[in-house]
Design an enzyme around this catalytic site. Structure first.
Site: not given
Ligand code: MOS
Length: 738
Positions: A518, A626, A698
């Site tokens: 994103g 941050k 992630e």
């Molecule tokens: Mo995904 S598991 O929504 O980054």
């Protein structure tokens, strides 16, 4: 804008605004309770009624009949829609389970009715008056029992991990048989729930044949497409609006029953309807991270060079579901001439398994990085050194493909230095601090960097204010802020001259929030739109855009300076979309890190406490240190949860997750999480995007559970290969306390 050659110097490199640890521009709304979340959109449409979702009380079978006659006469009830009067609805593009309609029950708490009433309590009370005549069938609910019949499958997480049922390089079996030192173990990871703070919730209102859904969703374009498909109406007749999302972690990548039933309920009641999924429905009606059984085999020379590596994973899902892609990172993380990765899927009648933060890598690294620790010990090599020794700069499956940028070794070395790794006692169970056995552990972090097409619209007004509109979402990640930083940097204005509007399907389609793509993708879309806006401004002023300098709210060319607003007489609006070319294929794009954890294990009770955590991350340019740090410590916290407590308990007889609330499904609280440090390596990746950034949201969860487990082993000398590492698995093996 097509991005198909590595980025050169561009205005982002000035780093006046981008790269600064700016506070969140939406922070004040969140801390004052004025950021409107889906269930609180009281002002968007009048006289909203409440919908309550009734979930199936069986896990598999049919529904012969439903008696709603008493419920319909209950106080306040406006409408009831049952699954029996609704033909089975199409599925959204990314859904495995059917969300509503028909007489078949696929899984426990599948939605079978929505009751609409004046108040939530009336709707809930009336739902209890519905009687359902089930014809239950026997289901399969036990992964361990079904694993034997699991079949090899290809599959992908939709978030950049996955592959074929079996993938090979060289001759794994031959090399493993010949290896001087070998390792072979089996591990298990648990079903996990996203357990986000904000439940799935939607307010739906129809105007003629058009419906608007104010909802909580990570991927507006997917939601838009899916709702049109599910409701059987054109996309133009559906609007999705999701400006604030109180956490998703993959659970809100797809529309769920709340959106579908708010729409159906609103139609039936002839009034706007709001629906939130209750906590139990989040566990059993929506999706979860599937449990896995994984086997890792490693063969190496005595000096610790890996010659053979195999990683196999078995998970379960509903028919049409994907496997958990837990072997993905093993294809890319370490060198080794002979390799095998394989995924198998067992058919289970549990709720839908699907993406949860770092699907694949999170449970995959939980296992691989413990196996690496075990192998290092077997070899008598320091676990940091063992990893460093087996680094690869190319994709081991296609040695011509280099990583766009890879500094795993840098992460491990800097982390070891900062954490004080040299003081580690290699002999497990040998360090004591009062009642605590103390140990440290390390693990590598790895997660792919996906890039996704992303659009944005930017408008410049006469006051010199820049407004950005994109259907990108902020799921608590800091999107508003990094998008504002990007536009401010590009247009040479201060942050407070930028307005960011997100999450509306009327805005240009963006990458959305998933798979840690994103931030990099959506800011690149904003970058592309701003390049266009700069050209439009220059053209207005009759200057060459290459000579124009956008700085301090002005456009300058030579010694001429014009306030930006003046150049925008009547307003200027442009739109563009960044599209990514072949660079993401010619190069392997990934992010890297190293996790270091210190734990104490109570010598009497085997209670495990995390004492200290450090993550070092190499993830390209960090757009906002941050908010990036917040992402990483959030990931680390989830990783501690996966290591020590998170487990959906499967009732293997009745086929549901029994601990379907936050009392039974434990997640870490503040008291569980000690001091957390995050270091970002100072790097840029011009192959990734014009922002030279990568994903980081992630990376933080990847590997951390293994670092915890390795620290627990170092503290106690007890190796538990079944997550989560609850104290009952240690108690009878604890060393003598006296
Ligand atoms: Mo995904 S598991 O929504 O980054």
């Amino acid at each position: 804008m097509k991005f198909d050659t590595p980025a050169g110097q561009n205005p982002i490199d000035r780093l006046k605004v981008v790269g600064q640890p700016t506070d969140r521009i939406d922070g004040k709304y969140k801390t004052t309770g004025t950021a409107p979340y889906a269930y609180e959109r009281h002002d968007v449409t009048p006289s909203q009624a409440y919908g309550y979702v009734l979930g199936a009380g069986i896990a598999k079978g049919g529904i012969r009949g439903m008696d709603t006659s008493i419920a319909r006469t209950a106080p306040g009830v406006l409408a009831i829609v049952t699954t029996l009067e609704t033909p089975r609805m199409e599925r959204g593009t990314m859904n495995t389970a059917y969300l509503f309609g028909g007489d078949q029950v696929q899984h426990y708490h599948q939605a079978i009715a929505v009751v609409v009433a004046e108040t939530f309590e009336q709707a809930r009370a009336a739902s209890f008056l519905i009687t359902v005549d089930y014809t239950p069938e026997t289901g399969k609910f036990d992964l361990a029992a079904e694993a034997k019949s699991a079949k090899p499958v290809k599959g992908d997480s939709g978030e950049g991990s996955g592959g074929n049922g079996e993938e090979r390089v060289g001759d794994f079996e031959g090399a493993f048989a010949k290896a001087q030192v070998t390792f072979d173990e089996i591990y298990a990871t648990a079903d996990e729930s996203h357990a986000m703070m904000e439940p799935h919730a939607t307010v739906a209102a129809w105007e003629g044949d058009k419906v608007t859904l104010w909802t909580s969703n990570q991927m507006i374009t997917w939601a838009h497409e899916s709702m049109a498909k599910i409701l059987g109406i054109p996309k133009a007749n559906v609007r999705i609006d999701s400006p604030y999302v109180g956490g998703g972690f993959g659970g809100k990548l797809f529309v769920r029953a709340d959106a579908v039933l708010a729409a159906l309920g609103a139609k039936a009641a002839g009034r706007p309807v709001k629906v939130a999924l209750t906590r139990p429905l989040i566990a059993n009606n929506t999706t979860h991270r599937p449990a896995t059984i994984q086997r890792v085999r490693i063969g190496a020379t005595k000096d610790g060079t890996i010659t053979a590596i195999a990683h196999e994973s078995t998970s379960g899902n509903l028919p049409d579901g994907d496997p958990e892609t837990a072997v993905s990172q093993t294809k890319l993380l370490y060198a080794g001439a002979n390799r095998l990765t394989a995924m198998k899927l067992a058919l289970l009648d549990l709720p839908e398994g699907n993406a949860m933060r770092a699907p694949g890598e999170a449970p995959g690294l939980m296992v691989l990085e413990v196996a690496m620790d075990e192998m290092a010990e077997k070899l008598g090599i320091d676990p940091v050194e063992f990893r460093v020794r087996n680094d690869t700069q190319v994709d081991p499956h296609a040695p011509d493909r280099r990583f766009s940028h890879r500094d795993l070794v840098g992460c491990l070395k800097l982390g070891a230095d900062r954490f004080g790794w040299a003081k580690r006692n290699a002999k497990p169970g040998s360090l004591r601090d009062g009642q605590w056995l103390v140990g440290v552990g390390v693990a590598s972090a790895f997660r792919n960097n996906m890039v996704m097409k992303s659009g944005a619209r930017v408008r410049l007004d006469e006051q010199g204010t820049v407004t950005v509109e994109t259907d990108m979402t902020d799921i608590g990640t800091g999107t508003y802020t990094i998008i504002a930083q990007t536009a401010a940097e590009m247009m040479g204005v201060p942050l407070d001259k930028v307005v960011v509007r997100l999450g509306d399907s009327d805005f240009p389609a963006s990458a959305g929030s998933g798979g840690q793509w994103g931030a990099n993708s959506s800011t690149s879309g904003v970058y592309a739109a701003c390049v266009k806006l700069r050209e439009a401004v220059a053209q207005r002023l009759g200057i060459n855009s290459a000579d124009a300098v956008f700085e301090d709210g002005q456009v300058r060319s030579g010694n001429r300076g014009v306030p930006l607003g003046e150049a925008a007489q009547g307003g200027l609006t442009v739109e563009d979309t960044i599209e990514f070319g072949e660079l993401s294929k010619t190069y392997q794009q990934s992010t890297f890190g190293a996790h270091f954890v210190e734990v104490g294990v109570d010598v009497h009770t085997a209670e495990i406490r995390v004492r200290r955590m450090l993550a070092v991350c190499a993830a390209g340019r960090i757009l906002n240190p941050k908010s990036a740090r917040s992402q990483v410590i959030g990931g680390m916290t989830m990783g501690v949860g996966a290591a020590l407590m998170e487990e959906l308990a499967v009732d293997t007889k009745r086929g549901f997750f029994a601990n379907h609330d936050l009392a039974g499904y434990e997640v870490p609280v503040h008291a569980d999480i000690p001091h957390q440090d995050v270091i970002f390596l100072d790097e840029v990746d011009p192959i990734s995007s014009p922002m030279k950034a990568k994903g980081v949201g992630e990376l933080g969860i990847c590997g951390v559970s293994a670092a915890v487990a390795n620290a627990v082993y170092n503290a106690t000398g007890i190796r538990v290969r079944e997550y989560p590492l609850t104290l009952d698995k240690f108690l009878d093996r604890m060393p003598d306390a006296a």
